[in-house]
Design an enzyme around this catalytic site. Structure first.
Site, short mmCIF file in Angstrom:
data_model
loop_
_atom_site.label_atom_id
_atom_site.label_comp_id
_atom_site.label_asym_id
_atom_site.label_seq_id
_atom_site.Cartn_x
_atom_site.Cartn_y
_atom_site.Cartn_z
N GLY A 53 0.84 -1.18 0.00
CA GLY A 53 0.00 0.00 0.00
C GLY A 53 0.88 1.23 0.00
CD GLN A 57 7.52 -2.77 0.05
OE1 GLN A 57 8.27 -3.70 0.36
NE2 GLN A 57 7.87 -1.83 -0.81
CB VAL A 58 2.08 -7.78 2.98
CG1 VAL A 58 1.93 -9.14 3.65
CG2 VAL A 58 1.26 -6.74 3.72
CE LYS A 74 -0.22 -3.57 7.16
NZ LYS A 74 -1.64 -3.43 7.59
CG ASP A 166 -11.46 -0.31 6.01
OD1 ASP A 166 -12.38 -0.11 5.21
OD2 ASP A 166 -10.27 -0.40 5.68
#
Length: 732
Positions: A53, A57-58, A74, A166
């Site tokens: 994103g 990062q993952v 993550k 969310d």
């Protein structure tokens, strides 16, 4: 995708997304970013990137020593204090949750010389968003399974006072088989008493957040999560969002929900109603929990003959009907749905219905009924006359629950009379816009704010104006003076007193004239005779003289009263309006139930309150308790009268009828002697209100106790009389 929008100004921080298939970067930018990532984080070697994103990062990681241990790592790329705080809070909140459908956190750290990271469970099947984007709408059974699993995860999180905020398809991950769904990304989750949330931010994924999300992040509750879950269900079943135009910045307008049939999905109408209830604009009209929504769906599918693979996880342990003092034909019927629930389902407050349903399910259990009846036996007034252990000596035949409703209808009737012509002088020749003449019912009046009588006033109909010549003065603005008829002069008579010998035109008063009468009166009053004779010799002379007319000031004309001298009139059409308030009430008239007494003894619970402008809502006529009230209102309507505003309030009392008898041969109560019963008549016990007040007939009172009390009372009176008889001689 998560959107964070500040209401002043519109800013968007792109998604710190979970790790499955989010944004793939390409080219040198990605290579540069990868070059900065260390090969190992903690005890894990990073093998390849899974997704990224804007701030994270993952990566897929593998334990350095436990080679079969694969995880998702993550990494937080941003080191600002706000991002690190949220990243740590996400890990902390998620680690508190132990649920088979919430992703598990294994480790978390914020090293000073590297990236903050969280080690979590690796799920390799992608997200629900990816699945729908790839394959389109999901099969019904698969969609319901995911809905059930994520619903149970949300209910669990809400029970720990954690709100996700969310809930979206991108934050629901699937395992490789697709049979297990996991809720992830608690990055903006919060506790109800948390103070860290920004009040002017909109946080969540566009298209999946609730109307209260759009107002402020602080207004989001557990019911907001359930709204997102409802949108996800619609999304999985149809492959589309529920609106023709999704809510968008800046106004975020939530339009009416499109039927699933619009997207070619054929499901029972009852299922559509359940989804609309989950997506109600008012949070209080949604289901209070995901399990309540799932239970409603299970019932709808069962009634429609639709079978889903997976049974409910934990919707409350079903209570078996125990064979304790129950007839062979014993029936325990839960809450019977009424026309109110059918007609107004989408607008009802859900929490009272869930409580009523839980109460009805509880009272289906004979042991619970026994406790309620036993408690009645030992409490309240005149309990000494009540049969002891009533719950254990009766023979249950049927239990049936329903809700009793009390209705109130308020109406504001508006009357508009037939239009009439009104006019005024065309002074100053104002501009009159040219427009189509409206119907009287098209004229917009001040909107009513309360149910109160209003005498109203006259209202001009726009577009009805016209200018005409004044009919009275024929457009001249003046009319002849009614006194001088336009000659400007008038004759007036002026009397002059003179003797008989005088010249000119004289008129001697006749004997019967005023002078003669006056002389006679003077004589009668004893006046001297010579004075009377002198008066009789006088005469009065009258002259006709032309003088200017005082009415018109010698002009011979006057300004026209009708047009005020303008010569023109502005004519309009106007009507009179008024408003009259009416109020009426009714209730479900059930046999054997005194509703007025129920109203006094228990607290009524509000389940519906709706105000409608410009008429009566069509759904109201489908409710039997409102039909009569509406019919009485409609009798007063006509061409001149309509409903300007109406409101309906519905209150509820849960009600249970228990039918039983005392007809079994013998009942043995521990610690007491046997009691034989031969009464096999069916009796009615009424239990109403959430307080579970009990009303029974005379069968529940012990006749022998009554007789004993009667004889005891007589014996007491006799003893008192005897005592008085013995003491009376002593005092006398």
């Amino acid at each position: 995708m998560r959107l964070q929008v500040g209401k002043r100004p519109h800013t968007c921080s792109l998604k710190p997304i979970t790790y499955h298939g989010i944004i793939e970067t390409h080219g040198s930018a990605r290579e540069q970013c990868v070059a900065n990532i260390p090969q190992t984080i903690g005890n894990y070697r990073l093998e390849h990137e899974l997704g990224r994103g804007a701030t994270s990062q993952v990566w897929m990681g593998r334990h350095i020593f436990l080679h079969e241990r694969a995880v998702a790592v993550k990494l937080l790329l941003s080191h600002d204090e706000e991002s690190v705080l949220r990243f740590t809070r996400e890990a902390e909140l998620t680690s508190q949750l132990r649920h088979q459908h919430i992703i598990q956190i294994y480790d978390h750290a914020t090293p000073t010389n590297s990236f903050p990271y969280t080690v979590m469970e690796l799920v390799s099947g992608g997200s629900v968003r990816q699945r729908v984007e790839k394959d389109g709408k999901l099969p019904l059974r698969e969609a319901i399974t995911i809905f059930r699993q994520i619903g149970s995860a949300l209910d669990y999180a809400h029970s720990r006072n954690i709100i996700h905020r969310d809930v979206s398809p991108g934050n629901i991950l699937l395992d490789a088989s697709g049979s297990r769904a996991l809720l992830t990304d608690f990055g903006i989750a919060r506790l109800p008493d948390q103070r860290h949330t920004s009040t002017d931010m909109i946080m969540g994924t566009p298209g999946f957040f609730s109307p209260e999300h759009a107002r402020s992040a602080t207004l989001v509750t557990s019911l907001s999560d359930l709204y997102g879950l409802g949108v996800i269900l619609y999304f999985m079943l149809s492959g589309q969002l529920p609106w023709e135009t999704p809510p968008q910045h800046p106004d975020y307008r939530f339009d009416a929900i499109l039927p699933l049939g619009y997207h070619g999905v054929e499901l029972p109408l009852e299922v559509e109603k359940i989804i609309r209830t989950m997506l109600a604009i008012d949070p209080q009209k949604r289901y209070p929990t995901a399990s309540a929504a799932m239970e409603a769906l299970d019932g709808a599918f069962a009634r429609s003959g639709i079978v889903t693979d997976e049974q409910p996880l934990t919707l409350g342990e079903a209570t078996a009907v125990r064979a304790i003092n129950t007839a062979p034909s014993f029936q325990a019927i839960g809450l019977v749905e009424s026309e109110v629930e059918q007609a107004l389902a989408a607008d009802l407050l859900r929490e009272p219905f869930e409580r009523s349903h839980a109460r009805a399910e509880e009272l289906r259990d004979p042991l619970v009924l026994a406790r309620v009846l036993d408690q009645w036996s030992t409490s309240g007034r005149r309990r000494e006359f009540r049969k002891q252990h009533l719950g254990r000596i009766v023979n249950l035949r049927e239990v049936r629950s329903r809700n009793v409703y009390f209705y109130q209808l308020e109406v504001l009737l508006e009357t508009r009379t037939e239009p009439k012509d009104v006019e005024e002088p065309d002074a100053n020749a104002p501009d009159l816009p040219v427009q189509k003449e409206q119907n009287r019912w098209q004229v917009v009046l001040p909107p009513p704010s309360a149910f109160e009588d209003d005498p109203g006033r006259a209202e001009i109909i726009p577009g009805s104006e016209r200018v005409i010549a004044c009919p009275r003065c024929e457009g001249s603005g003046y009319e002849l003076c009614p006194e001088c008829k336009g000659s400007r002069r008038v004759l007036v008579s002026r009397p002059v007193a003179t003797s008989d010998g005088g010249d000119g035109v004289a008129l001697r008063r006749q004997q019967e004239g005023p002078g003669h009468v006056a002389a006679s009166r003077q004589r009668a009053a004893g006046q001297p005779a010579h004075l009377n004779d002198a008066a009789a010799s006088e005469t009065t002379q009258v002259k006709q003289v032309l003088v200017p007319c005082t009415v018109c000031a010698g002009m011979g004309r006057l300004k026209c009263d009708r047009c005020h001298g303008e010569g023109r009139l502005v004519q309009r059409r106007a009507f009179e309006w008024s408003r009259r308030a009416l109020k009426a009430s009714s209730y479900d008239d059930l046999p054997h139930l005194d509703e007025n007494q129920v109203r006094q003894e228990v607290e009524l619970t509000k389940v519906y309150e709706e105000r409608h402008m410009g008429g009566l809502k069509r759904e109201w006529s489908a409710v039997p308790g409102l039909k009569g009230l509406i019919a009485n209102v409609q009798k007063q309507l006509g061409t001149d009268t309509c409903v300007a505003m109406a409101a309906v309030t519905i209150m509820m009392v849960p009600y249970t009828e228990v039918r039983l008898d005392l007809g079994h041969d013998e009942v043995v109560i521990e610690g007491e002697t046997e009691e034989r019963r031969t009464d096999d008549r069916v009796h009615l016990v009424q239990i109403y209100g959430f307080e579970n007040l009990v009303r029974v007939g005379s069968f529940a009172y012990d006749g022998s106790q009554k007789l004993l009390f009667f004889w005891s009372f007589l014996a007491t009176i006799a003893m008192l009389l005897l005592l008085v008889a013995l003491l009376l001689p002593i005092f006398l």
